[in-house]
Scaffold this motif. Structure first.
Motif, PDB file in Angstrom:
ATOM      1  N   SER A  58       0.831  -1.200   0.000  1.00 50.09           N
ATOM      2  CA  SER A  58       0.000   0.000   0.000  1.00 50.09           C
ATOM      3  C   SER A  58       0.872   1.260   0.000  1.00 50.09           C
ATOM      4  N   LEU A  59       0.276   2.342  -0.445  1.00 51.13           N
ATOM      5  CA  LEU A  59       0.957   3.630  -0.417  1.00 51.13           C
ATOM      6  C   LEU A  59       1.329   3.991   1.021  1.00 51.13           C
TER       7      LEU A  59
ATOM      8  N   ALA B  61       5.051   4.813   2.349  1.00 46.66           N
ATOM      9  CA  ALA B  61       5.346   6.073   3.032  1.00 46.66           C
ATOM     10  C   ALA B  61       5.913   5.815   4.430  1.00 46.66           C
TER      11      ALA B  61
ATOM     12  N   GLY C 206       4.173  11.692   2.192  1.00 48.30           N
ATOM     13  CA  GLY C 206       3.204  10.869   1.473  1.00 48.30           C
ATOM     14  C   GLY C 206       2.616  11.591   0.272  1.00 48.30           C
ATOM     15  N   GLU C 207       2.268  12.856   0.437  1.00 51.36           N
ATOM     16  CA  GLU C 207       1.723  13.644  -0.674  1.00 51.36           C
ATOM     17  C   GLU C 207       2.765  13.804  -1.788  1.00 51.36           C
TER      18      GLU C 207
ATOM     19  N   ILE D   2       5.256  11.734  -2.459  1.00 50.98           N
ATOM     20  CA  ILE D   2       5.403  10.430  -3.118  1.00 50.98           C
ATOM     21  C   ILE D   2       4.286  10.246  -4.132  1.00 50.98           C
ATOM     22  N   LEU D   3       3.078  10.556  -3.731  1.00 48.05           N
ATOM     23  CA  LEU D   3       1.923  10.436  -4.627  1.00 48.05           C
ATOM     24  C   LEU D   3       2.059  11.362  -5.827  1.00 48.05           C
ATOM     25  N   ALA D   4       2.486  12.599  -5.592  1.00 48.47           N
ATOM     26  CA  ALA D   4       2.641  13.570  -6.676  1.00 48.47           C
ATOM     27  C   ALA D   4       3.727  13.141  -7.666  1.00 48.47           C
TER      28      ALA D   4
ATOM     29  N   GLY E  44       4.662  10.042  -8.270  1.00 46.28           N
ATOM     30  CA  GLY E  44       4.173   8.879  -9.002  1.00 46.28           C
ATOM     31  C   GLY E  44       4.920   7.613  -8.608  1.00 46.28           C
ATOM     32  N   LEU E  45       4.173   6.533  -8.598  1.00 40.70           N
ATOM     33  CA  LEU E  45       4.748   5.258  -8.165  1.00 40.70           C
ATOM     34  C   LEU E  45       5.881   4.783  -9.066  1.00 40.70           C
TER      35      LEU E  45
END
Length: 104
Positions: free
Chosen positions: A53-54, A58, A78-79, A81-83, A85-86
């Protein structure tokens, strides 16, 4: 901002928002991550199965950070990492997971 990552120490660099963060899977960092996300072997298996999971990623990254200065919060990490991209953080994750399995 952290210094450049030292591969000989098992470190990985993660560039987020113009800042280069150094991640080191030290014993203390991995114990803290394991307390939060469960056994490391399970974490590695979830990653291998594409089921990490994200939040787990994180958490692992947060505990492996060598420097949390500059006002970086866990939510901001976390934000970011999401921005990013995986696809772009996967090589860093792979490095950390390899260190968990192989040791140094």
């Amino acid at each position: 901002m952290s210094a450049a990552a030292n591969a000989a120490r098992g470190e990985a660099a993660l560039e987020l928002g113009g800042q280069v963060l150094t991640l080191r899977p030290s014993f203390a960092a991995l114990v803290a991550a394991e307390e939060e996300v469960g056994p490391l072997f399970d974490l590695v298996e979830r990653a291998a199965d594409g089921k990490l999971s994200l939040g787990d990623m994180a958490a692992l990254f947060w505990h492996c950070l060598t420097d949390r200065g500059g006002g970086l919060t866990r939510e901001a990490l976390g934000e970011a990492i999401l921005a990013l991209g995986l696809a772009k953080v996967t090589p860093v994750l792979r490095t950390i997971l390899q260190q968990i399995l192989a040791g140094k």
